[in-house]
Design a protein around this motif. Structure first.
Motif, PDB file in Angstrom:
ATOM      1  N   ALA A 154       0.833  -1.200   0.000  1.00  0.00           N
ATOM      2  CA  ALA A 154       0.000   0.000   0.000  1.00  0.00           C
ATOM      3  C   ALA A 154       0.867   1.250   0.000  1.00  0.00           C
ATOM      4  O   ALA A 154       1.948   1.284   0.620  1.00  0.00           O
ATOM      5  CB  ALA A 154      -0.927  -0.001   1.207  1.00  0.00           C
ATOM      6  N   CYS A 155       0.406   2.271  -0.682  1.00  0.00           N
ATOM      7  CA  CYS A 155       1.081   3.576  -0.665  1.00  0.00           C
ATOM      8  C   CYS A 155       0.015   4.655  -0.651  1.00  0.00           C
ATOM      9  O   CYS A 155      -1.104   4.461  -1.143  1.00  0.00           O
ATOM     10  CB  CYS A 155       2.016   3.739  -1.861  1.00  0.00           C
ATOM     11  SG  CYS A 155       1.199   3.618  -3.469  1.00  0.00           S
ATOM     12  N   CYS A 156       0.353   5.783  -0.062  1.00  0.00           N
ATOM     13  CA  CYS A 156      -0.652   6.851   0.093  1.00  0.00           C
ATOM     14  C   CYS A 156       0.038   8.181   0.330  1.00  0.00           C
ATOM     15  O   CYS A 156       0.980   8.262   1.127  1.00  0.00           O
ATOM     16  CB  CYS A 156      -1.582   6.522   1.259  1.00  0.00           C
ATOM     17  SG  CYS A 156      -2.944   7.674   1.473  1.00  0.00           S
ATOM     18  N   GLU A 157      -0.396   9.209  -0.348  1.00  0.00           N
ATOM     19  CA  GLU A 157       0.104  10.565  -0.162  1.00  0.00           C
ATOM     20  C   GLU A 157      -1.078  11.502   0.070  1.00  0.00           C
ATOM     21  O   GLU A 157      -2.133  11.349  -0.557  1.00  0.00           O
ATOM     22  CB  GLU A 157       0.901  11.029  -1.384  1.00  0.00           C
ATOM     23  CG  GLU A 157       2.157  10.224  -1.666  1.00  0.00           C
ATOM     24  CD  GLU A 157       3.248  10.458  -0.635  1.00  0.00           C
ATOM     25  OE1 GLU A 157       3.208  11.515   0.034  1.00  0.00           O
ATOM     26  OE2 GLU A 157       4.135   9.596  -0.498  1.00  0.00           O
ATOM     27  N   ALA A 158      -0.892  12.458   0.958  1.00  0.00           N
ATOM     28  CA  ALA A 158      -1.926  13.466   1.190  1.00  0.00           C
ATOM     29  C   ALA A 158      -1.755  14.590   0.175  1.00  0.00           C
ATOM     30  O   ALA A 158      -0.646  15.114   0.009  1.00  0.00           O
ATOM     31  CB  ALA A 158      -1.825  14.016   2.611  1.00  0.00           C
ATOM     32  N   ALA A 159      -2.825  14.944  -0.517  1.00  0.00           N
ATOM     33  CA  ALA A 159      -2.767  15.988  -1.539  1.00  0.00           C
ATOM     34  C   ALA A 159      -3.863  17.014  -1.282  1.00  0.00           C
ATOM     35  O   ALA A 159      -5.035  16.649  -1.127  1.00  0.00           O
ATOM     36  CB  ALA A 159      -2.936  15.374  -2.928  1.00  0.00           C
ATOM     37  N   GLU A 160      -3.483  18.294  -1.226  1.00  0.00           N
ATOM     38  CA  GLU A 160      -4.482  19.333  -0.970  1.00  0.00           C
ATOM     39  C   GLU A 160      -5.414  19.479  -2.167  1.00  0.00           C
ATOM     40  O   GLU A 160      -4.992  19.416  -3.325  1.00  0.00           O
ATOM     41  CB  GLU A 160      -3.814  20.668  -0.663  1.00  0.00           C
ATOM     42  CG  GLU A 160      -4.812  21.745  -0.259  1.00  0.00           C
ATOM     43  CD  GLU A 160      -4.172  22.994   0.315  1.00  0.00           C
ATOM     44  OE1 GLU A 160      -4.923  23.853   0.815  1.00  0.00           O
ATOM     45  OE2 GLU A 160      -2.928  23.106   0.260  1.00  0.00           O
ATOM     46  N   LEU A 161      -6.699  19.689  -1.883  1.00  0.00           N
ATOM     47  CA  LEU A 161      -7.719  19.843  -2.907  1.00  0.00           C
ATOM     48  C   LEU A 161      -8.037  21.316  -3.115  1.00  0.00           C
ATOM     49  O   LEU A 161      -8.085  22.093  -2.157  1.00  0.00           O
ATOM     50  CB  LEU A 161      -8.992  19.100  -2.491  1.00  0.00           C
ATOM     51  CG  LEU A 161      -8.830  17.596  -2.256  1.00  0.00           C
ATOM     52  CD1 LEU A 161     -10.117  17.019  -1.683  1.00  0.00           C
ATOM     53  CD2 LEU A 161      -8.451  16.887  -3.547  1.00  0.00           C
ATOM     54  N   ASP A 162      -8.265  21.692  -4.337  1.00  0.00           N
ATOM     55  CA  ASP A 162      -8.642  23.060  -4.666  1.00  0.00           C
ATOM     56  C   ASP A 162     -10.158  23.149  -4.767  1.00  0.00           C
ATOM     57  O   ASP A 162     -10.764  22.624  -5.700  1.00  0.00           O
ATOM     58  CB  ASP A 162      -7.997  23.469  -5.997  1.00  0.00           C
ATOM     59  CG  ASP A 162      -8.314  24.915  -6.367  1.00  0.00           C
ATOM     60  OD1 ASP A 162      -8.884  25.643  -5.520  1.00  0.00           O
ATOM     61  OD2 ASP A 162      -7.979  25.314  -7.502  1.00  0.00           O
ATOM     62  N   LEU A 163     -10.769  23.793  -3.772  1.00  0.00           N
ATOM     63  CA  LEU A 163     -12.221  23.938  -3.754  1.00  0.00           C
ATOM     64  C   LEU A 163     -12.642  25.369  -4.083  1.00  0.00           C
ATOM     65  O   LEU A 163     -13.787  25.751  -3.850  1.00  0.00           O
ATOM     66  CB  LEU A 163     -12.764  23.528  -2.384  1.00  0.00           C
ATOM     67  CG  LEU A 163     -12.474  22.087  -1.963  1.00  0.00           C
ATOM     68  CD1 LEU A 163     -13.002  21.819  -0.558  1.00  0.00           C
ATOM     69  CD2 LEU A 163     -13.072  21.105  -2.953  1.00  0.00           C
ATOM     70  N   SER A 164     -11.725  26.149  -4.608  1.00  0.00           N
ATOM     71  CA  SER A 164     -12.043  27.532  -4.961  1.00  0.00           C
ATOM     72  C   SER A 164     -12.896  27.575  -6.226  1.00  0.00           C
ATOM     73  O   SER A 164     -13.028  26.582  -6.952  1.00  0.00           O
ATOM     74  CB  SER A 164     -10.757  28.327  -5.176  1.00  0.00           C
ATOM     75  OG  SER A 164     -10.010  27.793  -6.256  1.00  0.00           O
ATOM     76  N   GLN A 165     -13.458  28.719  -6.476  1.00  0.00           N
ATOM     77  CA  GLN A 165     -14.264  28.943  -7.683  1.00  0.00           C
ATOM     78  C   GLN A 165     -15.441  27.981  -7.789  1.00  0.00           C
ATOM     79  O   GLN A 165     -15.845  27.572  -8.875  1.00  0.00           O
ATOM     80  CB  GLN A 165     -13.393  28.819  -8.937  1.00  0.00           C
ATOM     81  CG  GLN A 165     -12.156  29.678  -8.935  1.00  0.00           C
ATOM     82  CD  GLN A 165     -12.462  31.157  -8.796  1.00  0.00           C
ATOM     83  OE1 GLN A 165     -13.389  31.656  -9.437  1.00  0.00           O
ATOM     84  NE2 GLN A 165     -11.710  31.863  -7.962  1.00  0.00           N
ATOM     85  N   GLY A 166     -15.995  27.584  -6.632  1.00  0.00           N
ATOM     86  CA  GLY A 166     -17.186  26.753  -6.659  1.00  0.00           C
ATOM     87  C   GLY A 166     -16.949  25.311  -7.018  1.00  0.00           C
ATOM     88  O   GLY A 166     -17.890  24.598  -7.390  1.00  0.00           O
ATOM     89  N   GLY A 167     -15.700  24.838  -6.910  1.00  0.00           N
ATOM     90  CA  GLY A 167     -15.395  23.463  -7.267  1.00  0.00           C
ATOM     91  C   GLY A 167     -15.974  22.466  -6.279  1.00  0.00           C
ATOM     92  O   GLY A 167     -16.074  22.739  -5.086  1.00  0.00           O
ATOM     93  N   VAL A 168     -16.365  21.298  -6.773  1.00  0.00           N
ATOM     94  CA  VAL A 168     -16.873  20.203  -5.945  1.00  0.00           C
ATOM     95  C   VAL A 168     -16.009  18.979  -6.216  1.00  0.00           C
ATOM     96  O   VAL A 168     -15.804  18.596  -7.365  1.00  0.00           O
ATOM     97  CB  VAL A 168     -18.345  19.878  -6.252  1.00  0.00           C
ATOM     98  CG1 VAL A 168     -18.827  18.706  -5.407  1.00  0.00           C
ATOM     99  CG2 VAL A 168     -19.221  21.101  -6.014  1.00  0.00           C
ATOM    100  N   VAL A 169     -15.481  18.374  -5.142  1.00  0.00           N
ATOM    101  CA  VAL A 169     -14.655  17.177  -5.264  1.00  0.00           C
ATOM    102  C   VAL A 169     -15.480  15.964  -4.868  1.00  0.00           C
ATOM    103  O   VAL A 169     -16.198  15.997  -3.856  1.00  0.00           O
ATOM    104  CB  VAL A 169     -13.399  17.283  -4.377  1.00  0.00           C
ATOM    105  CG1 VAL A 169     -12.650  15.964  -4.331  1.00  0.00           C
ATOM    106  CG2 VAL A 169     -12.489  18.390  -4.897  1.00  0.00           C
ATOM    107  N   ALA A 170     -15.393  14.901  -5.645  1.00  0.00           N
ATOM    108  CA  ALA A 170     -16.140  13.671  -5.364  1.00  0.00           C
ATOM    109  C   ALA A 170     -15.176  12.519  -5.157  1.00  0.00           C
ATOM    110  O   ALA A 170     -14.199  12.360  -5.900  1.00  0.00           O
ATOM    111  CB  ALA A 170     -17.092  13.355  -6.515  1.00  0.00           C
ATOM    112  N   LEU A 171     -15.449  11.710  -4.124  1.00  0.00           N
ATOM    113  CA  LEU A 171     -14.681  10.502  -3.844  1.00  0.00           C
ATOM    114  C   LEU A 171     -15.628   9.312  -3.800  1.00  0.00           C
ATOM    115  O   LEU A 171     -16.772   9.442  -3.372  1.00  0.00           O
ATOM    116  CB  LEU A 171     -13.954  10.612  -2.497  1.00  0.00           C
ATOM    117  CG  LEU A 171     -13.008  11.785  -2.257  1.00  0.00           C
ATOM    118  CD1 LEU A 171     -12.457  11.712  -0.843  1.00  0.00           C
ATOM    119  CD2 LEU A 171     -11.887  11.787  -3.272  1.00  0.00           C
TER     120      LEU A 171
END
Length: 285
Positions: A154-171
């Motif tokens: 397993a490998c994993c990195e934390a990455a900041e999400l850009d939620l500016s300009q009304g963006g929506v992130v889906a997981l």
């Protein structure tokens, strides 16, 4: 699996998820937690055997994917975050980025431990860490995505999400469907300004092609006082209103029978002594 959506609001980063546990082939439960408040406590040696504590505003963690792994990751990381040792003066504690990196390391440990006994990719999770590094900082969100490398670890990195300009992130499962629904409806002039991520989640929950997403909605927001998990107020007459503003008239008019949290009726949960656990809420769609 599940579907997690994150976006920016006036209060801070907001996160919503469904409550169904299971897969496309089997539903295990319709009421289950996918979003958690993460307590952060600084501990300093005091006189004699006493320990002085400084409790900081909570951050948040949400996940999609394997339920056992996601809940274990949260238990492991949140236990560490309540036992942070400082040698001198109390400070603002770890940043959101540092907490996200902790969750990434815990995710690797948990997934590798599970794969040691059952070597399958079914143990993977997609995580989200959100909150504020201090009350005066802007809210942030980081993705914590577990993958398997070329050495089958397993490998994993934390990455900041850009939620500016009304963006929506889906997981999670249904992310493509959620993106399609959200883009289509927000581009229509008739619905512009009224269609929210909660509406998008509801449409995915009702879609026959995404059977692993369903149940009820759960909601959290990273306010300046810390991450708050809020019960859902069920009222069809209020669904057209802003779901993120605690409406005083709604709170006064409605009783505990009208609320649910994580898929469970709050009337069955009941009050805590003379206190109703409905101080804040969102309008469930």
């Amino acid at each position: 699996m599940t579907l997690v959506l994150a976006w920016e609001t006036i209060e801070g980063v907001a996160v919503v998820a469904d409550t169904r546990f299971g897969s496309d082939h089997q539903t295990v439960a319709e009421g289950g937690p996918k979003i958690f408040a993460v307590p952060i406590v600084l501990n300093r040696p005091g006189p004699s055997l006493a320990t002085e504590k400084c409790r900081l505003p909570a951050m948040g963690f949400a996940f999609a994917g394997n339920t056992f792994a996601g809940q274990t990751v949260n238990a492991l990381a949140s236990t560490c975050l309540q036992n942070l040792l400082v040698e001198s003066a109390f400070d603002n504690g770890p940043t959101v980025a540092q907490v996200a990196r902790l969750y990434a390391r815990c995710s690797v440990l948990v997934v590798d431990e599970r794969r040691k006994w059952h070597r399958t990719d079914g143990h993977l999770i997609e995580g989200l860490v959100f909150g504020r590094s201090s009350p005066g900082n802007a809210a942030q969100a980081f993705s914590v995505m577990v993958q398997i490398d070329h050495e089958a670890m397993a490998c994993c990195e934390a990455a900041e999400l850009d939620l500016s300009q009304g963006g929506v992130v889906a997981l999670g499962s249904g992310r493509e469907k959620a993106g399609e629904v959200y883009r289509t409806c927000t581009s229509a002039s008739a619905e512009a300004g009224f269609f929210t991520p909660l509406d998008a989640l509801r449409r995915v929950m009702d879609d026959a092609d995404t059977t692993s997403v369903g149940g009820h909605q759960q909601f959290a927001v990273a306010t300046r006082n810390g991450v708050e998990l809020r019960p859902g107020l069920r009222d069809l007459a209020l669904q057209s209103l802003n779901p993120f503003v605690a409406l005083e008239e709604a709170r006064v008019a409605k009783g505990i029978d009208d609320y649910q949290i994580m898929g469970y009726d709050m009337a069955a949960i009941g009050n805590v002594g003379r206190y109703s656990p409905t101080a804040t809420h969102f309008i469930a769609v």
